[in-house]
Scaffold this active site. Sequence first.
Site, short mmCIF file in Angstrom:
data_model
loop_
_atom_site.label_atom_id
_atom_site.label_comp_id
_atom_site.label_asym_id
_atom_site.label_seq_id
_atom_site.Cartn_x
_atom_site.Cartn_y
_atom_site.Cartn_z
N GLN A 371 -6.31 13.50 69.15
CA GLN A 371 -5.96 12.90 67.85
C GLN A 371 -4.64 12.14 67.95
O GLN A 371 -4.50 11.04 67.41
CB GLN A 371 -5.86 14.00 66.80
CG GLN A 371 -5.54 13.51 65.40
CD GLN A 371 -6.73 12.82 64.74
OE1 GLN A 371 -7.87 13.05 65.14
NE2 GLN A 371 -6.47 11.99 63.76
N GLU A 398 -19.07 33.54 78.42
CA GLU A 398 -18.53 34.86 78.73
C GLU A 398 -18.52 35.80 77.52
O GLU A 398 -17.69 36.70 77.43
CB GLU A 398 -17.11 34.76 79.31
CG GLU A 398 -16.96 33.77 80.44
CD GLU A 398 -17.69 34.19 81.71
OE1 GLU A 398 -18.70 34.89 81.60
OE2 GLU A 398 -17.26 33.79 82.79
#
Length: 442
Positions: A371, A398
């Site tokens: 950004q 995970e």
Amino acid sequence: MLGTGCRRLGASLGCLPGGLRALVQTGHRSLSSCIDPSLGLNEEQKEFQKVAFDFAAREMAPNMAEWDQKELFPVDVMRKAAQLGFGGVYVQTDVGGSGLSRLDTSVIFEALATGCTSTTAYMSIHNMCAWMIDSFGNEEQRHKFCPPLCTMEKFASYCLTEPGSGSDAASLLTSAKKQGDHYILNGSKAFISGGGESDIYVVMCRTGGPGPKGISCVVVEKGTPGLSFGKKEKKVGWNSQPTRAVIFEDCAVPLANRIGDEGQGFLIAVKGLNGGRINIASCSLGAAHASVILTRDHLKVRKQFGEPLASNQYLQFTLADMATRLVAARLMIRNAAVALQEERKEAVALCSMAKLFATDECFAICNQALQMHGGYGYLKDYAVQQYMRDSRVHQILEELLWQGLGAQKQLQPGVQRLSFVTVGGHRITLLLLFCRFARTVN
């Protein structure tokens, strides 16, 4: 212009001792020292951290954009990394590993991930597989499989997730039925990193009844009849490593390839993923670490309204916030790594918390960095967008959550039902419940 931004990044990282110590202009001078990843490390750790940063800057960062856009699996570069000891970082030395600690491993993967997060993430999975064989295999298995994995002469993939069982790993369906001196495997695994390219597949399969007690771990070697692969998946990020389904159709695997005892597979999976959470979170640290530096440098050279963006107080505060979250995530990961190494009772909870916090925060840092680059951040000539894409999947990976009544009663008498979600603030509490349950399984 392919790779222009990444080459600049490689040059930048290469001239920063430890990755983050360049002198910067007034107003940013303290940033480098505050987020210096060598803080708190001993001299030996600082030395191999520098080796990893240098390798990342020289061999990985200049190539990561090309690997991403052409979807190249950089075998030769990973084998160079293995020559530095990064193919079996926490594997024992008698089978070719480096014998380092979980904290050492986190430091190395963070540094390597600044060069290419996707490639480092695959290397972390490869290391986890090698550790599983090293830790749970017998001497013959250790000396057969680990040395070529540590040199990365051979590559490894971890096969747990299935089309119908992801986080609910205890419900996996891939079957392994005894027939003479072989197991006959049938089923499929989904989203397997390295699928089709790896030589060794560490497979969780069902040798017994339902639930975790019926799961065993076997090693399947590439070229085994009945082993095949699905199409190469098209992904948002992680493009330097192939992802495919791994398919077993009457695949005969020698009983001698079973790692550990029958019924021990779920335990092996859980213990492997405890370290896997630290590893993948460390890769997120590397992506965020590089993104903060790229943003700092961009703010110094980009001018608006006649002044560098670095002079804008709002952007200074935003960068300071990013640096704060990076340091907090790093401290949390390293604390969990030490707890896991020392086998503390709270280690599983700390690994889960660190993975949750760090992957969320580091993705937010990478996204904010994009950004702050404005429109440039959305161009593939600028590396910041790749760090954002490659780190997004770490928030998904995970996870190993438990749900189911019957097997829970087997493993933890008196528990009526444990249900897990991953929504907002509830997630930490429920992961803590899971961690307590996982210790009971162990």
